[in-house]
Design a protein around this motif. Sequence first.
Motif, PDB file in Angstrom:
ATOM      1  N   PHE A 158       0.829  -1.206   0.000  1.00 39.25           N
ATOM      2  CA  PHE A 158       0.000   0.000   0.000  1.00 39.25           C
ATOM      3  C   PHE A 158       0.864   1.257   0.000  1.00 39.25           C
ATOM      4  N   ASN A 159       1.902   1.286   0.826  1.00 44.14           N
ATOM      5  CA  ASN A 159       2.793   2.450   0.917  1.00 44.14           C
ATOM      6  C   ASN A 159       3.455   2.735  -0.423  1.00 44.14           C
ATOM      7  N   SER A 161       2.354   1.717  -3.441  1.00 43.92           N
ATOM      8  CA  SER A 161       1.302   2.101  -4.391  1.00 43.92           C
ATOM      9  C   SER A 161       0.870   3.541  -4.171  1.00 43.92           C
ATOM     10  N   TYR A 162       0.760   3.929  -2.922  1.00 48.72           N
ATOM     11  CA  TYR A 162       0.335   5.287  -2.615  1.00 48.72           C
ATOM     12  C   TYR A 162       1.379   6.302  -3.065  1.00 48.72           C
ATOM     13  N   SER A 163       2.661   5.970  -2.929  1.00 55.79           N
ATOM     14  CA  SER A 163       3.701   6.908  -3.382  1.00 55.79           C
ATOM     15  C   SER A 163       3.644   7.081  -4.895  1.00 55.79           C
ATOM     16  N   TYR A 165       0.854   6.814  -6.673  1.00 55.81           N
ATOM     17  CA  TYR A 165      -0.349   7.626  -6.850  1.00 55.81           C
ATOM     18  C   TYR A 165      -0.039   9.112  -6.609  1.00 55.81           C
ATOM     19  N   TYR A 179       0.172  13.011   2.928  1.00 57.06           N
ATOM     20  CA  TYR A 179       0.272  12.019   3.994  1.00 57.06           C
ATOM     21  C   TYR A 179      -0.268  12.570   5.311  1.00 57.06           C
TER      22      TYR A 179
END
Length: 190
Positions: A158-159, A161-163, A165, A179
């Motif tokens: 998730f971390n 993927s979020y970066s 995004y 964040y």
Amino acid sequence: METIGAKISKVRKQKGMSQEVLSDLAKINLRTLQRIEKEENEPRGNTLQQICEALKINIEELIDYREKEDKTYLIFFHLSIISNIIIPLGNIILPLILWLNKRDSIIEVNNQGKNILNFQILFSLFNNLILIIGVVGKIQHLYILSYFILIYFLLLLFNISYSIYVANRIKKNDIINFYPNPIKFLRQTK
């Protein structure tokens, strides 16, 4: 990029002054001025101020204090979190290095860096605690706790993927603090 010495020489010539005249007006040694213009020395403090007064210019005309905009650096900055795959705590180490290197010279790096680092420090503490609980659960044959290892990897995914995004949002000129920071290790400045 034009250096301070080159800028001084250019302004001096535009004003029709010789090095001798400028050194007399600025009350500095001629040899010092020659070294400055040859970029052997960089004027600081009083010397810089005296030269500027003699040339009748502001210090800001010689030194560019402004931050520059670099969206590519911000994108790379956010993507540096992915280094956690290769380097343990890389999600903190690489962004910290990038932040320290450019926090005063690129717009938004200081603000985004503190936002990223605050979150990544908290994330790493929490996620590594989950990993330790999962490993202890596996060693103790407590299978319910061994699922924590799976949770660790899902949070890591998730971390990352979020970066990615966030980097895409910055590419589209959407620059905000992405964040959440419930605990502030590095204080944000307004």
